[in-house]
Design a protein around this motif. Structure first.
Motif, PDB file in Angstrom:
ATOM      1  N   ASP A  27       0.837  -1.206   0.000  1.00  0.00           N
ATOM      2  CA  ASP A  27       0.000   0.000   0.000  1.00  0.00           C
ATOM      3  C   ASP A  27       0.870   1.255   0.000  1.00  0.00           C
ATOM      4  OD1 ASP A  27      -2.537  -1.412   0.238  1.00  0.00           O
ATOM      5  OD2 ASP A  27      -1.966  -1.831   2.318  1.00  0.00           O
ATOM      6  N   LEU A  28       1.976   1.197   0.730  1.00  0.00           N
ATOM      7  CA  LEU A  28       2.897   2.333   0.817  1.00  0.00           C
ATOM      8  C   LEU A  28       4.328   1.822   0.703  1.00  0.00           C
ATOM      9  CD1 LEU A  28       1.290   4.233   3.840  1.00  0.00           C
ATOM     10  CD2 LEU A  28       1.327   5.039   1.472  1.00  0.00           C
ATOM     11  N   TYR A  30       8.287   3.064   1.162  1.00  0.00           N
ATOM     12  CA  TYR A  30       9.232   4.060   1.657  1.00  0.00           C
ATOM     13  C   TYR A  30      10.656   3.634   1.294  1.00  0.00           C
ATOM     14  CZ  TYR A  30       5.346   5.803   4.521  1.00  0.00           C
ATOM     15  OH  TYR A  30       4.140   6.320   4.940  1.00  0.00           O
ATOM     16  N   TRP A  68       5.740   7.610  10.284  1.00  0.00           N
ATOM     17  CA  TRP A  68       5.169   6.813   9.212  1.00  0.00           C
ATOM     18  C   TRP A  68       4.953   5.350   9.602  1.00  0.00           C
ATOM     19  CZ3 TRP A  68       8.302   2.799   7.718  1.00  0.00           C
ATOM     20  CH2 TRP A  68       9.636   2.877   8.119  1.00  0.00           C
ATOM     21  N   ASN A  71       1.482   3.758   9.954  1.00  0.00           N
ATOM     22  CA  ASN A  71       0.744   3.252   8.799  1.00  0.00           C
ATOM     23  C   ASN A  71       0.802   1.735   8.699  1.00  0.00           C
ATOM     24  OD1 ASN A  71       0.073   5.887   7.840  1.00  0.00           O
ATOM     25  ND2 ASN A  71       2.124   6.076   6.968  1.00  0.00           N
ATOM     26  N   VAL A  77       3.047  -2.060   4.365  1.00  0.00           N
ATOM     27  CA  VAL A  77       4.090  -1.057   4.163  1.00  0.00           C
ATOM     28  C   VAL A  77       5.423  -1.741   3.840  1.00  0.00           C
ATOM     29  CG1 VAL A  77       5.426   0.801   5.245  1.00  0.00           C
ATOM     30  CG2 VAL A  77       2.954   0.620   5.655  1.00  0.00           C
TER      31      VAL A  77
END
Length: 266
Positions: A27-28, A30, A68, A71, A77
């Motif tokens: 989903d995310l 980094y 973050w 999340n 993530v």
């Protein structure tokens, strides 16, 4: 879920298939590039190949205020790093923080310079001692230029025990990427000051751009600094200890070391 993924050595194509699949399912996504950096790519190229937007984190986002992380309690993530994940203490600390927050974590490993150097140099991995990093000189509060002597001491200890030393080279925003030539110059500067003979007639091995099509590996005597003009970063240095015959032969035939390195085995 928080998945740590090592990206490998050089560019966006070094990610493993398992890592790529995890990125595409996230989903995310980094990324931190301050502990290591993939010199052969850009975030834009990574986004194009991976099919995901990548959010770059600064040092403070990882070490001081990793807000973050919240999340990962409710979303899938991914956290990307150069080389192998968990190679840095910072990443281990981040995983512990996630654990304390009740976040499930998993690791997907990537190629690391700490393993790549064995194949590139021909040195045997079990013959390495403690590794060390060489920082750029700094200016003290009194205005004096300071060259740290810790790397010299670590190399000295390893050499006394017949062990090789892997020497990581500094990266910072002020000076950029340290080269093997700069690192050797600093070691020789300490040698001149202390007169202990550690670097005298000592073989050194420089490696640049591991994982790329233009990788450069050079072995020569440490005081022959001109021989270590390896071109573009990233670079890393090895100071070998007592050599096995196969190691010495590999340095001569694969890294261009002087033939005299084999004389002790004749």
């Amino acid at each position: 879920m928080l998945t740590f993924i090592g990206l490998g050595l050089f560019d966006e194509q070094d990610i493993s298939l398992k890592g790529l699949q995890a990125v595409q399912a996230a989903d995310l996504v980094y990324l931190e590039f301050y502990t290591s950096y993939l010199m052969g790519t850009t975030i834009e190229k990574m986004e194009e190949l991976y099919g995901k937007q990548i959010i770059r984190l600064m040092r403070e986002d990882v070490e001081q205020n990793p807000e973050w992380l919240e999340n990962a309690k409710t979303q899938n993530v991914v956290f990307l790093t150069g080389g192998d994940t968990m190679a840095s203490t910072t990443h281990v600390d981040l995983r512990i923080r996630a654990k304390d927050m009740g976040i499930e974590t998993r690791l997907i490993h990537g190629a690391s310079i700490t393993s790549a150097v064995f194949g590139l140099s021909g040195l045997q991995n079990y013959r390495f001692g403690k590794s060390v990093s060489i920082p750029f000189p700094y200016v003290s509060s009194r205005g004096n230029r300071v060259v740290t002597e810790t790397p010299y001491d670590t190399i000295k200890f390893n050499l006394e025990n017949g062990l090789h030393t892997l020497v990581f080279l500094d990266i910072n925003s002020e000076h950029g990427y340290m080269t093997v030539q700069e690192a050797l110059s600093l070691l020789l500067e300490v040698e001149e000051k202390r007169q202990e003979g550690i670097m005298e007639y000592q073989i050194a091995i420089g490696i640049a751009r591991a994982g790329s099509d233009t990788v450069s590996v050079k072995a020569d005597f440490a005081n022959n600094i001109d021989a270590f003009d390896l071109g573009e970063p990233l670079q890393i240095l090895i100071i070998p200890g007592k050599l096995h015959f196969i190691e010495a032969e590999a340095l001569v035939k694969l890294a261009g070391a002087p033939n005299r390195l084999l004389e002790d085995f004749e």
